[in-house]
Design an enzyme around this catalytic site. Structure first.
Site, PDB file in Angstrom:
ATOM      1  N   TYR A 204       0.874  -1.173   0.000  1.00 49.93           N
ATOM      2  CA  TYR A 204       0.000   0.000   0.000  1.00 49.93           C
ATOM      3  C   TYR A 204       0.914   1.226   0.000  1.00 49.93           C
ATOM      4  O   TYR A 204       1.607   1.485   0.984  1.00 49.93           O
ATOM      5  CB  TYR A 204      -0.888   0.022   1.244  1.00 49.93           C
ATOM      6  N   PRO A 296     -12.664   0.271  -1.374  1.00 47.39           N
ATOM      7  CA  PRO A 296     -11.947  -1.023  -1.368  1.00 47.39           C
ATOM      8  C   PRO A 296     -10.603  -1.020  -0.642  1.00 47.39           C
ATOM      9  O   PRO A 296     -10.018  -2.067  -0.435  1.00 47.39           O
ATOM     10  CB  PRO A 296     -11.749  -1.309  -2.851  1.00 47.39           C
ATOM     11  N   TYR A 388      -7.454  -5.323   9.633  1.00 42.71           N
ATOM     12  CA  TYR A 388      -7.179  -5.829   8.286  1.00 42.71           C
ATOM     13  C   TYR A 388      -7.382  -7.343   8.230  1.00 42.71           C
ATOM     14  O   TYR A 388      -8.038  -7.866   7.329  1.00 42.71           O
ATOM     15  CB  TYR A 388      -5.731  -5.481   7.896  1.00 42.71           C
TER      16      TYR A 388
END
Ligand code: APR
Ligand code: PHB
Length: 394
Positions: A204, A296, A388
């Site tokens: 990310y 998302p 997560y």
């Protein structure tokens, strides 16, 4: 479909509808799935790809885990990348053993469709629900069109698994319905590429140029995303421009090579948060994207759909076995606790990682501070990792 009555009528043959049908079928509860599209369409629709531990466990427990265990990629970590620095989060170390599995939603849908066509319950493709009536009666009805003719399916319960653009949400009277929404000033350009992933785990990447996500579908296929302005036309992004931008946003001090390859799919999706409460009206229930959507970034959409139908299947099984509607009456409140936790986490990941429009601002300094906090504090890293990897389903 022969019978014009079933116990649970399910609208939508995406992950929520197919998994609910599978769970109910295994509990001996009659149900049927009406899916407006054809099989090829629903099996090829590129969507999510990260399964929480609980999601993988549910799929295995209902007999849909064989290919998942063979082809799924179990990941112990994710990487946050900013200011050319890499920070790995060790998921099992931070969560007491939980990890995630990379396995595309398309594959879950294929596995569930194959099981359902093989051993039931009925699954009708090309069957578009036109309306749901009788929500306040003991026998709600789904009016649908299939092969040019209109039909009516009477049910004890109707479950809307028909996604954000479905019809079931509107079957809840407006006076009873509250919708909470947030739109974001950016979208995602998502691509599939025949190129080996540039890292073993997901990256990310936060950068002044915009967010980038380096995911994967297999050791030979990359799934990649770029933050782009709303209204972006994918045609304005030829392959070289995509690869150049991914390379620029993922730049890091140290060894890292982005392997390029032919891009085989390209699409732009807007970012939006939305929750409709309650997730039930009389004998009509909502599950998955029909009730809520998330941006998302936190990889929560599919996992929330699985959690909803797991709770709902348990409630309907309890009613079927004991006659008690206790769990069913608690369905909406039970699901909304997890939904709002996932909404917050998805909002947090999205607003922390995506570059605001224009020059560096107060918000960009907050983002840097938050990323530094995660990179230097085990507590902050554990908070992200727990969300997560997903809260246990029970
Ligand atoms: N009649 C019958 N089927 C319908 C109708 C209708 N009127 N309207 C929509 N559908 C079908 C769609 O064709 C789709 O196959 O309902 C299905 C809804 O599936 P999803 O949109 O995938 O929603 P859900 O099953 O809740 O799964 C959520 O999908 O959108 C992603 O990010 C989301 O990963 C999450 C997951
Ligand atoms: C994906 O692989 O499609 C994916 C992974 C992680 C996300 C979002 C999408 O946060």
């Amino acid at each position: 479909m022969g019978a014009h009555h079933t116990t649970v009528g399910i609208i939508g043959g995406g992950p929520a509808g197919l998994l609910l049908a599978r769970l109910l079928h295994r509990s001996g509860i009659d149900c049927a799935v009406l899916e407006s599209r054809d099989r090829g369409y629903v099996e090829q629709r590129q969507r999510a790809g990260i399964l929480e531990q609980g999601t993988a466990d549910v799929l295995r427990a209902c007999g849909a885990g064989e290919r998942l265990d063979r082809e799924g990629l179990v990941h112990d970590g994710i990487e946050l990348r900013y200011d050319r620095r890499a920070h790995r989060l060790d998921l099992p170390a931070l969560t007491g053993g939980r990890r995630v599995t990379v396995y595309a939603q398309t594959e879950i849908v294929k596995d569930l469709i194959a099981l359902q066509l093989d051993s039931g319950p009925p699954l009708l493709f090309g069957a578009r629900a036109l309306a749901v009536t009788g929500a306040d009666t003991a026998s709600p009805r789904i009016h649908y069109r299939h092969e040019g003719r209109e039909h009516t399916l009477s049910c004890d319960y109707v479950v809307g698994c028909d996604g954000f653009h479905g019809i079931t949400r509107s079957a809840v009277p407006e006076r009873e319905r509250r919708t909470y929404e947030r739109r974001y000033p950016y979208s995602w350009l998502g691509v599939l590429a025949d190129a080996p992933p540039s890292s073993d785990e997901l990256i990310y990447a936060h950068s002044a140029r915009g967010f980038a996500l380096f995911s994967m579908r297999s050791p030979a296929v990359s799934r990649l995303y770029l933050q782009v302005p709303n209204g972006t036309d994918p045609a304005d992004w030829p392959d070289d421009r995509i690869w150049d931008e991914l390379e620029a946003r993922g730049a890091v001090d140290g060894p890292w090579q982005l392997v390029r390859g032919p891009i085989t799919a390209k699409s732009v999706v807007p970012m939006r948060s939305s929750v409709t409460e309650p997730m039930r009206h009389g004998r009509i229930l909502l599950a998955g994207d029909a009730a809520h959507i998330v941006p998302p970034t936190g990889a929560k959409g599919l996992n929330l759909a699985v959690a909803d139908v797991t709770v709902l299947a348990r409630a309907l099984e309890h009613l079927h076995r004991t006659g008690s509607a206790e769990l069913l009456d608690a369905y909406s409140a039970t699901c909304l606790r997890r939904v709002w936790r996932a909404e917050h986490f998805s909002y947090f990941m999205t607003t922390t990682l995506h570059a605001p429009e224009g020059r560096p601002s107060f918000e960009t300094r907050l983002q840097r501070s938050q990323l530094d906090r995660i990179a230097t504090s085990r507590h902050a890293a554990a908070e992200l990792a727990e969300n997560y990897a997903g809260m246990p389903l029970r």
